[in-house]
Design a protein around this motif. Structure first.
Motif, PDB file in Angstrom:
ATOM      1  N   UNK A 860       0.809  -1.212   0.000  1.00  0.00           N
ATOM      2  CA  UNK A 860       0.000   0.000   0.000  1.00  0.00           C
ATOM      3  C   UNK A 860       0.846   1.267   0.000  1.00  0.00           C
ATOM      4  N   UNK A 861       1.955   1.244   0.736  1.00  0.00           N
ATOM      5  CA  UNK A 861       2.664   2.511   0.868  1.00  0.00           C
ATOM      6  C   UNK A 861       3.536   2.831  -0.338  1.00  0.00           C
ATOM      7  N   UNK A 863       2.165   2.248  -3.493  1.00  0.00           N
ATOM      8  CA  UNK A 863       1.219   2.461  -4.577  1.00  0.00           C
ATOM      9  C   UNK A 863       0.973   3.939  -4.792  1.00  0.00           C
ATOM     10  N   UNK A 864       1.101   4.395  -6.028  1.00  0.00           N
ATOM     11  CA  UNK A 864       0.738   5.780  -6.305  1.00  0.00           C
ATOM     12  C   UNK A 864      -0.612   5.868  -7.006  1.00  0.00           C
ATOM     13  N   UNK A 865      -1.203   4.740  -7.323  1.00  0.00           N
ATOM     14  CA  UNK A 865      -2.577   4.754  -7.814  1.00  0.00           C
ATOM     15  C   UNK A 865      -2.737   4.988  -9.297  1.00  0.00           C
ATOM     16  N   UNK A 866      -1.875   4.399 -10.143  1.00  0.00           N
ATOM     17  CA  UNK A 866      -2.082   4.541 -11.578  1.00  0.00           C
ATOM     18  C   UNK A 866      -3.207   3.640 -12.071  1.00  0.00           C
ATOM     19  N   UNK A 879      -9.513  -3.351  -6.001  1.00  0.00           N
ATOM     20  CA  UNK A 879     -10.385  -2.260  -5.626  1.00  0.00           C
ATOM     21  C   UNK A 879      -9.546  -1.028  -5.363  1.00  0.00           C
ATOM     22  N   UNK A 880     -10.041   0.097  -5.847  1.00  0.00           N
ATOM     23  CA  UNK A 880      -9.276   1.337  -5.726  1.00  0.00           C
ATOM     24  C   UNK A 880      -9.973   2.276  -4.765  1.00  0.00           C
ATOM     25  N   UNK A 882     -11.075   5.398  -4.318  1.00  0.00           N
ATOM     26  CA  UNK A 882     -11.289   6.613  -5.089  1.00  0.00           C
ATOM     27  C   UNK A 882     -11.387   7.845  -4.209  1.00  0.00           C
ATOM     28  N   UNK A 883     -11.831   7.627  -2.988  1.00  0.00           N
ATOM     29  CA  UNK A 883     -11.902   8.724  -2.030  1.00  0.00           C
ATOM     30  C   UNK A 883     -11.285   8.262  -0.731  1.00  0.00           C
ATOM     31  N   UNK A 910      -6.472   7.192   0.706  1.00  0.00           N
ATOM     32  CA  UNK A 910      -7.016   7.511  -0.602  1.00  0.00           C
ATOM     33  C   UNK A 910      -5.955   7.306  -1.672  1.00  0.00           C
ATOM     34  N   UNK A 911      -6.399   6.854  -2.826  1.00  0.00           N
ATOM     35  CA  UNK A 911      -5.487   6.773  -3.951  1.00  0.00           C
ATOM     36  C   UNK A 911      -4.659   5.504  -4.005  1.00  0.00           C
ATOM     37  N   UNK A 912      -5.051   4.532  -3.213  1.00  0.00           N
ATOM     38  CA  UNK A 912      -4.246   3.317  -3.119  1.00  0.00           C
ATOM     39  C   UNK A 912      -5.095   2.129  -3.516  1.00  0.00           C
TER      40      UNK A 912
END
Lengths: 1014, 466
Positions: A860-861, A863-866, A879-880, A882-883, A910-912
């Motif tokens: 998790x730490x 992940x930048x969420x692409x 699952x992303x 989103x908020x 958020x974002x992960x």
């Protein structure tokens, strides 16, 4: 109570120098340092101050130089307890009057996860959705936080002392009059302690009334038993011994008080390899979980089922007598097959009828079970306590009548929510308001509490000492995992308080009952053992063998022809809200209901053809008119639902449930529609004569799977690929070619672009999901949410497709959607932990990597969420966030909710991206234990949350490198296959193809083993 | 065959005996300089420029506000969901990167092919490329869930001793697009140095003289310096040629390397490159037609230039149309029902209108360019060019979002719809583009004066001879 408030007995804690200087130890110290002989007048002031200063400084206990504070409230560590390590306590949850034995994980003194109690017969280690979600109920910030006295619109908090004063003042005159004017309205409960207290109550206050009411009432079941057997015997099934099971409007595997046990027993006979696979028939109006598990299902309006059962009884009689069936009557093939099956399996069959059918239907089933010789073998009877109790509706009706005649001056409501869920025609709310003193013991400050004069907080079962009986009578003890947060009381404690008993705490009361039931001898050992196990082994009720009272068929009520334009309305327990008591649970609201996959709502469920008949379009609101009352609610078109019937579930439209389900005072909109407003006391579960009309208003239900009415291209594709993703066949097909599942999809030999890793050393985690056993009950979904701190996103985001469940249950309808009963199958999909994971290759920052044991680790730490990984996952299990989903925790009133989180699992920001991890925290915990004990791991030592919760044991998990492990054996089974294996992702999760067991005369499927799909 | 009587003014004819005049009117070295420099040097730009600039700046402001909102609140303000994890954000990214390819092709490839007509439009188009790449770069930058860690994509030595994952096409994107931007910028700047020097020499105010002077880097116009510029241009052209083909190929790898049905096809690199050139030229035409009228450049950017660009549009349209049909054929031929479904779903599924808009705009409408009237009338060609850009945006949407709505498992099928933030940011990116572009028009030489002078009739070594 925190130890900060108590003076520490060792004197090692002090808060001020003044206190220190006054403490005896300091004085001793002074004495030692400065003997009394020292005369202060002989020294200079400066010297004196120096000495005193030094003394105080040096008087720090045990040589410390600064104040010592206790962080933990314990000065001495209790034996065997390590801070941060989990402990497990046995308790139970009562629902529908029967106990489900539980084993609750406690960390640092608070419960965080509920599992089934492996030694309890009702659960045997498994749970249902309500038990899994009970943890959130414990920490619900909307729970009532104290006593309240309600006058008009004002409801100030009160202290227990004030309430006690009120009780003393008000109840004394009642006691003097032997309880005249006092009434108690309780929920159904099998608690022996409560029964004992009730007996003492009746003895001390003989003129008082005690009424039992439960909205999901078993009135018809009891009446049917009385009709057939003379007394309300409880019917219990030994499904392990049953070859043929018939469920008549009965969701035996999911909605029955003993559903967890029945699901397990049923699934045990679902093994095609053993050679004696059972066969399930279901006849029902709505499409229930049991209906999806059935080999044959008849879809029929509830009011017509009685007639259908009469025809079955007529078909059985000649077969039992070994005569030819009556000529001139063309029998329905299913009925015919069923009749011959039942007779062939005489003594090994079960006919179960659901609580919604009228008593005559139950009586017919008792007769048929007798005739088939099932009684005493697969169908057993127990004599329940209090057989004289009137039915729930009758009791409530009498109470309302007494209230209206001003015979009741004080009404104590123990739990329940009758103002909300009493049948509408009884007008309970109006009557309730007439009672001068109304006291409600309840978890929430709900509809009934707001209409009462006193609200008393109730202790939730995780905070209670109590006892309760399992469905088969096993004596089960509840012990608290945490002290009642808000000073709540159990019903037993409360009545004991009112009776003036002392002590009136739960533990004493339960121990008293225990002594009375099991004798005084060896009490301490027996009690200790019972609390440890959670139950008294072998304490189930003795089996009874009542004789049939009237062996002639009493006339089955004529199934009234459903008049033109009128439909039948069926009221059902809601798979998430139950009868409404769990409506405020975010976890349950967001769990997609089996079959409809609706969340955050309830709907009027119709067959597509029925909807068309009334020009009702999907995604709109419909108006239901029944016995002069109206209700608007969204419509859902469900294939396989009975025609001319509309099913609605109970427990929605609440006005005082909390911030999740609706609170009129806080202007929180209600979730769903209040179907209790249509319910009539004379037809609790179904009634004919409802009008359903379109309103034209658009409304989209938040479902987690696309609505069934999709374009024809999509429908065809869904069917085609469904058969490859969820492979199933009949028992005959399986016998012919056990590997038929592997032949459904042919692909060329798979090659990988990279050197593949060898996992032969160490652990190799894998999972096997048996689709024959999975019934789609959703226990795994909620268990995963509880274990892994999966956030709740709310209706709006579910509508947008952003629900966060790591584990989902896919459902497939086979064949023509307009058919009477298209078969349905469920498939549990989690992260498949692919060895050749498509997600890992495309993450640009290497946030998802593979472990040596085959787990796909989501970091998790990093992940930048692409979100590339989620795009590349063919199973779409990622699952992303989103908020940021935890804003609610920032509010001070929600502080208590922080306790529900499992401290072993990170809460994602958020974002992960997140996904199933095969419960890696449990794996690691298991490995650490094994390593510390210097031994290899044992199969079954580590169980994922979903595996542990599953009632049917459909999920196996473990080390594939251990050839004796259950999962290795499951994966080696002939009917095991991997989903989308042709993509060469090499998933670690395999599925065992579903085997249906249709009657040979009804088996119309082509054998597919010769047909290859590309 | 009789000799064709071709009017002298019409330079779109193709008479093999006579080279068409690339610069019309009575153009001389002086008039070229004057025409182009005048635009930059006028003390006040025309009112129309102010109006356009004002609107662009406002729209850009909205763009940045929306970006702020997105970063502070979360990716959820867009319409993305599960399974459509990429939607307008990546569609816009590919759209803008694609548009950029025209400029580089004109600058680089046409240079290597010695297409002298490129000289009137290359500066303009290359500027468009740079601004388009800037707009493109914004989207992947802000679409990540944790923008504040986006720098982890860069392979810098760090205390975590962690490199990014070089197997990921997104990382290749990072290198490709940044290389593209850098090379394009350097190429554009290098070619601009002589023109900046011209402006420096003609500058009236000290501020302009200083600024242009700094950027002209001491250009004196000596033969040696000319030689270096030309060499430099050739080298960069060679590099940039590779980039034209590689950058959009790498962007297409984002999709082709995955396993999503509808993405997983090897035709993507050439298909995307052709599509990029296609949309890029359409954007050049869309911008050039009003610009040449507004700024009085009709003699420098003649109908022939537009005609040539339109022919390229037609050619690439045919390539794109061919690619569509090959995709369909291979999907059917593969026998993989997931692939077949993905393409059938585009054409007759719930999102069919998007697909058919794409096909009509990309495959059918550009065939109007077979007709000379359409190719040579500015008012008509702009219609086609705008429709081509619409079609190309639709193509990226069809490929990216529609394929994701229906993947392998039907249980995850979901519809997608954009939110106002999606739409706002798309329009906002145009605002950013136009702001930069209008600034370029105002302050920098829009046409490569030095290069245009080399193609004047005067400059022809055999001018004057029959």
């Amino acid at each position: 109570m925190s130890s900060l408030d108590q003076p520490d007995s060792n004197g090692t804690y002090w808060r001020s120098l003044g206190e220190l200087s006054g403490s005896p130890r300091f004085r001793e110290f002074l004495e030692a340092e400065f003997p009394r002989e020292l005369d202060p007048s002989g020294m200079s002031r400066r010297r004196w101050l120096q000495l005193m200063g030094a003394s105080i400084a040096l008087a720090g206990v045990a040589g410390c130089r600064w104040p010592r504070e206790e962080i933990l409230p314990l000065a001495v560590r209790p034996e065997g307890r390590v801070p941060g390590e989990a402990e497990y306590y046995a308790t139970a949850m009562e629902l529908g009057g029967a106990a489900l034995g539980l084993l609750v994980t406690s960390r640092d003194g608070r419960p965080v996860k509920i599992e089934g109690n492996p030694v309890h017969p009702a659960s045997r280690g498994a749970t249902h959705v309500f038990a899994q979600a009970a943890i959130l109920e414990l920490y619900d910030p909307d729970r009532s936080r104290g006593l309240r006295q309600i006058t008009g619109s004002d409801a100030p908090s009160r202290e227990w002392a004030e309430f006690s004063a009120f009780v003393d003042k008000h109840l004394q005159p009642l006691r003097d009059k032997q309880g005249e004017g006092l009434a108690v309205l309780a929920e159904s409960s099998s608690s022996p302690t409560l029964a004992a207290i009730k007996a003492r109550f009746a003895q001390r206050l003989p003129k008082a009334r005690w009424v039992e009411y439960e909205p999901l009432s078993d009135d018809y079941v009891r009446a049917g038993a009385i009709q057939a057997l003379g007394a309300p015997y409880r019917t219990h099934f030994q499904l392990v011994d049953a070859d043929v099971v018939l469920c008549v409007d009965c969701d035996l595997l999911c909605s029955h008080p003993n559903a967890v046990q029945y699901a397990r027993d049923f699934a045990e006979r679902r093994d095609p390899v053993s050679g004696n696979m059972n066969r399930l028939y279901a006849v029902e109006s709505g499409y229930s979980v049991t209906g999806t598990a059935a080999d044959h299902r008849v879809s029929l309006a509830s009011s017509r089922i009685g007639g259908w059962l009469a025809r079955l009884e007529a078909a059985l009689a000649p077969r039992i007598a070994k005569e030819q069936p009556a000529n001139g009557e063309v029998e329905d093939p299913v009925l015919s097959a069923l009749a011959s099956d039942l007779v062939a399996a005489a003594g090994r069959s079960v006919i179960a009828v659901g609580p919604g059918q009228p008593p005559a239907v139950h009586a017919a089933a008792h007769r048929m079970n007798q005739a088939l010789g099932n009684v005493g073998k697969t169908v057993v009877y127990y004599a329940v306590p209090d057989p004289e109790r009137p039915g729930h509706v009758a009791g409530l009706r009498d109470l309302v009548r007494d209230v209206n005649e001003k015979l009741v001056t004080t009404l104590v409501v123990l739990g329940g929510n009758p103002v909300y869920n009493a049948p509408a025609d009884l007008k309970f709310a109006a009557a309730f308001a007439k009672v001068p003193q109304r006291i409600h013991l309840s978890l929430y400050f709900d509809e009934t509490s707001r209409a009462a004069t006193w609200h008393v907080p109730r202790a939730q079962f995780l905070e209670s000492w109590d006892d309760v009986r399992a469905y088969d009578g096993t004596y089960t003890v509840l012990q608290p995992l945490i002290a009642p947060r808000y000073g709540g009381k159990t019903p037993s404690e409360f009545i004991a308080t009112i009776l003036g008993e002392d002590p009136a705490d739960g533990q004493t009361l339960v121990q008293r009952t225990f002594r009375e039931s099991f004798g005084e001898a060896d009490f301490a050992t027996k009690w200790q053992q019972t609390v440890h196990d959670g139950l008294v082994a072998g304490s189930q009720w003795p089996v009874q063998t009542p004789a049939l009272v009237a062996s002639q068929g009493t006339t089955m009520p004529d199934s009234p022809g459903l008049a033109e334009g009128k439909l039948e309305i069926v009221f059902r327990e809601d798979p998430s809200a139950y009868d409404g008591r769990f409506a405020n649970s975010g976890w349950l609201q967001e769990t997609p209901r089996p079959l409809t996959h609706i969340t955050w709502d309830n709907a009027a469920i119709l067959h597509p053809a029925t909807a068309r008949k009334f020009q009702i379009e999907p995604d709109t609101l419909v108006r239901l008119k029944h016995r002069g009352r109206e209700l608007e609610m969204p419509v859902y078109l469900l294939p396989g639902h009975a025609r001319d019937t509309v099913t609605v579930t109970l427990g929605y439209g609440r006005k005082a449930a909390g911030k999740v389900a609706g609170d009129a005072a806080l202007e929180v909109a209600s979730v769903g529609a209040d179907t209790y407003s249509l319910r009539h006391s004379e037809s609790l579960y179904f009634d004919v004569g409802v009008e359903v009309s379109p309103t034209g208003k658009a409304y989209t239900l938040a479902t987690t799977e696309e609505h069934h009415a999709i374009d024809s291209l999509g429908k065809a594709a869904r069917e085609e690929r469904g058969r490859e993703l969820l492979r199933e066949g009949t028992l005959a097909e399986y016998r012919e070619d056990p590997e038929f599942a592997r032949h459904r999809v042919h692909h060329p030999p798979l090659k990988s672009l990279w050197n593949e890793w060898s996992y032969e050393e160490g652990h190799r985690w894998g999972m096997a999901i048996d689709l024959s056993k999975c019934i789609g009950c959703n226990a795994c979904v909620v268990a995963c949410q509880a274990e892994n701190n999966v956030p709740v996103v709310g209706r709006q985001l579910v509508l947008q497709g952003r629900e966060m469940h790591w584990l989902r249950v896919d459902r497939y309808f086979w064949g023509d959607a307009e058919a009477d009963s298209p078969p349905v199958s469920h498939q549990v999909v989690t992260c498949q932990q692919c060895e050749n994971a498509p997600c890992e290759q495309v993450c640009p920052v290497a946030a998802t990597v593979h472990s040596h044991e085959g787990l796909n680790d989501m970091v998790y730490n990093r992940c930048i969420g692409t979100r590339y990984c989620a795009n590349n996952c063919p199973y779409k299990v990622r699952r992303f966030n989103y908020f940021y989903f935890h804003w609610d925790l920032e509010k001070p009133e929600n502080e208590v909710k922080k306790m529900v989180y499992n401290p072993e699992v990170t809460i994602r920001s958020r974002g992960v991206m997140e996904k199933c991890t095969y419960c890696v925290q449990r794996i690691q915990a298991g490995k650490i234990v094994a390593k510390n004990e210097r031994r290899p791991m044992v199969d079954g030592e580590v169980r994922s949350a979903c595996q542990q919760a599953c009632p049917t044991r459909a999920i196996e998990f473990g080390d594939l490198n251990d050839p004796d492990s259950r999962v290795a054996k499951s994966q080696a089974a002939e009917r095991a296959y991997a989903m989308l294996a042709e993509l060469n992702a090499k998933p670690r999760t395999n599925y065992l193809a579903r085997i249906r067991n249709p009657h040979p005369s009804l088996d119309k499927t082509e054998h597919e083993h010769a047909r290859h799909t590309g | 065959m009789s000799t064709l009587a071709i009017p002298v003014d019409d330079n779109t004819s193709n008479d093999p005996t006579r080279r068409a005049q690339l610069i019309s009117g009575d153009a001389s070295l002086v008039t070229v300089t004057d025409t182009v420099s005048h635009i930059v040097e006028q003390p006040q730009p025309p009112l129309g420029w102010y109006v356009a600039f004002g609107i662009s700046v406002c729209v850009t402001g909205v763009f940045f506000l929306l970006i702020g909102y997105l970063i502070l609140t979360g990716v959820g303000v867009w319409g993305n969901n599960s399974p459509v994890f990429w939607a307008w954000d990546i569609v816009n990214f590919v759209f803008w990167v694609g548009i950029g390819h025209a400029g580089t092709l004109i600058s680089a490839i046409l240079l290597l092919f010695r297409q002298r007509w490129r000289t009137s439009i290359n500066r303009f188009a290359e500027a468009m490329t740079i601004f388009a790449v800037i707009c493109a770069g914004v989207f992947p930058g802000v679409h990540v869930g944790r923008v504040w860690f986006a720098y982890w994509l860069a392979p810098y030595p760090n205390h975590m001793t962690l490199w990014p994952n070089f197997r990921s096409p997104l990382l290749w994107d990072v290198f490709a697009v940044s290389t593209y931007f850098t090379v394009s910028l350097v190429f554009w700047y290098l070619g601009m140095i002589p023109d900046l020097a011209t402006l420096r020499d003609r500058a009236r105010t000290p501020l302009r003289r200083t600024l242009y002077g700094v950027f002209a880097m001491g250009w004196r116009g000596s033969a040696r310096q000319w030689h270096r510029v030309e060499r430099g241009s050739l080298i960069l052209a060679a590099l940039a040629t590779g980039l034209v083909l590689s950058v959009h190929s790498v962007v297409s790898f984002d999709f082709a390397v995955s396993q999503v049905p509808g993405w997983h096809t090897t035709i993507f690199p050439p298909y995307f490159v052709a599509g990029a050139i296609f949309s890029g030229f359409a954007m050049v035409v869309t911008l050039m037609v009003p610009a040449r009228a507004f700024f009085g450049l009709k003699d420098l950017v003649t109908i022939r230039h537009l005609d040539n660009m339109n022919k390229i549009i037609l050619a690439t349209s045919c390539m794109v149309g061919y690619a569509y049909s090959v995709e369909l054929f291979i999907a059917w031929y593969s026998g993989v029902h997931y692939e077949r479904f993905a393409f059938l779903n585009r054409a007759i599924g719930p999102y069919a209108p998007y697909y058919w808009t794409m096909v009509i705009c990309n495959v059918f409408v550009p065939h109007l360019f077979w007709f000379k009237k359409w190719r040579t009338t500015p008012a008509l060609m702009i219609i086609v060019a705008v429709l081509v850009n619409v079609g190309m945006w639709m193509e990226r949407f069809v490929i990216i979002a529609i394929s994701l709505t229906r993947g392998h498992l039907p249980s995850s099928w979901r519809f997608y719809s954009p939110t106002w933030v999606d739409i706002g940011m798309f329009i906002g990116s145009f605002g950013l583009f136009m702001t930069l572009f209008l600034l370029f028009c105002r302050f920098l030489p829009m046409v490569a004066m030095a290069e245009v002078k080399t193609v004047l009739a005067h400059s022809e070594p055999h001018a004057g001879h029959a």
